[in-house]
Design an enzyme around this catalytic site. Structure first.
Site, mmCIF file in Angstrom:
data_model
loop_
_atom_site.group_PDB
_atom_site.id
_atom_site.type_symbol
_atom_site.label_atom_id
_atom_site.label_comp_id
_atom_site.label_asym_id
_atom_site.label_seq_id
_atom_site.Cartn_x
_atom_site.Cartn_y
_atom_site.Cartn_z
ATOM 1 C CG HIS A 1 -0.262 0.052 2.542
ATOM 2 N ND1 HIS A 1 -0.244 -1.012 3.427
ATOM 3 C CD2 HIS A 1 0.436 1.040 3.149
ATOM 4 C CE1 HIS A 1 0.433 -0.674 4.507
ATOM 5 N NE2 HIS A 1 0.862 0.558 4.363
HETATM 6 P P1 TYD Z 1 -2.347 -4.158 7.622
HETATM 7 O O1 TYD Z 1 -2.585 -2.784 7.109
HETATM 8 O O2 TYD Z 1 -2.937 -5.300 6.874
HETATM 9 O O3 TYD Z 1 -0.789 -4.381 7.807
HETATM 10 P P2 TYD Z 1 0.348 -4.403 6.654
HETATM 11 O O4 TYD Z 1 0.272 -3.089 5.984
HETATM 12 O O5 TYD Z 1 1.613 -4.588 7.384
HETATM 13 O O6 TYD Z 1 0.043 -5.569 5.756
HETATM 14 O O7 TYD Z 1 -2.833 -4.198 9.137
HETATM 15 C C1 TYD Z 1 -3.185 -5.402 9.759
HETATM 16 C C2 TYD Z 1 -4.349 -5.143 10.686
HETATM 17 O O8 TYD Z 1 -3.936 -4.299 11.768
HETATM 18 C C3 TYD Z 1 -5.503 -4.457 10.011
HETATM 19 O O9 TYD Z 1 -6.696 -5.025 10.540
HETATM 20 C C4 TYD Z 1 -5.384 -3.019 10.454
HETATM 21 C C5 TYD Z 1 -4.740 -3.126 11.813
HETATM 22 N N1 TYD Z 1 -3.902 -2.006 12.212
HETATM 23 C C6 TYD Z 1 -4.277 -1.215 13.285
HETATM 24 O O10 TYD Z 1 -5.332 -1.415 13.907
HETATM 25 N N2 TYD Z 1 -3.453 -0.195 13.684
HETATM 26 C C7 TYD Z 1 -2.282 0.065 13.045
HETATM 27 O O11 TYD Z 1 -1.549 0.987 13.448
HETATM 28 C C8 TYD Z 1 -1.907 -0.750 11.913
HETATM 29 C C9 TYD Z 1 -0.620 -0.491 11.165
HETATM 30 C C10 TYD Z 1 -2.749 -1.775 11.539
#
Ligand code: TYD
Length: 137
Positions: free
Chosen positions: A55
């Site tokens: 992303h």
């Molecule tokens: P995600 O965006 O999928 O992580 P990555 O970009 O590393 O693949 O995030 C995983 C899960 O955690 C998703 O349900 C969103 C949540 N999340 C939070 O609640 N707070 C945060 O600060 C982050 C980074 C993710």
């Protein structure tokens, strides 16, 4: 000279305060992290074949520090791409907005700590690569 990374990403050197007891690194807001710190999160226990990230952020600024182990970060600003190995707890990767990034090749012991300048906000994410290209070009 540091190699130029896409999207004004850069490696930020962190001062290691080491003595016979071991090492200590401090990261302060508006200093090593060139923004106010609103959130800290960390990734660990990531499988060896997992790719995370995939992303870009519209506005969020982040500093990613591999406090243990290593992983690879792919950076893409829509014009160029680079892969950088994060394996030094004395360097953080500064990740400005509008850089597509993917993390992979996590070592079993990798702990990637990320400092961010805002609270979690799903509306700040661009999760579709074509949408990202349309937005940066
Ligand atoms: P995600 O965006 O999928 O992580 P990555 O970009 O590393 O693949 O995030 C995983 C899960 O955690 C998703 O349900 C969103 C949540 N999340 C939070 O609640 N707070 C945060 O600060 C982050 C980074 C993710």
């Amino acid at each position: 000279m540091q190699e130029l990374l896409p999207g004004n990403c850069r490696l930020v050197p962190l001062t290691v305060r080491g003595d016979e007891r071991g090492s200590l690194v401090a990261v302060e807001a508006n200093r090593e992290a060139p923004f106010p710190i609103a959130r800290v999160y960390y990734l660990y226990g990531t499988g060896p074949r997992v790719t995370r990230g995939l992303h870009a952020h519209k506005e969020l600024r982040q500093l990613a520090i591999p406090v243990a182990g290593s992983c690879t970060m792919l950076l893409d600003d829509g014009e160029g791409r680079a892969s950088i190995l994060l394996n030094d707890p004395a360097h953080g990767l500064l990740l400005p907005p509008m850089v597509w990034h993917e993390m992979s090749d996590f070592s079993a012991d990798c702990v990637l700590m990320v400092l961010a300048d805002a609270a979690y906000d799903e509306a700040d994410y661009i999760r579709d690569y074509n949408d990202f290209l349309a937005a940066v070009r």
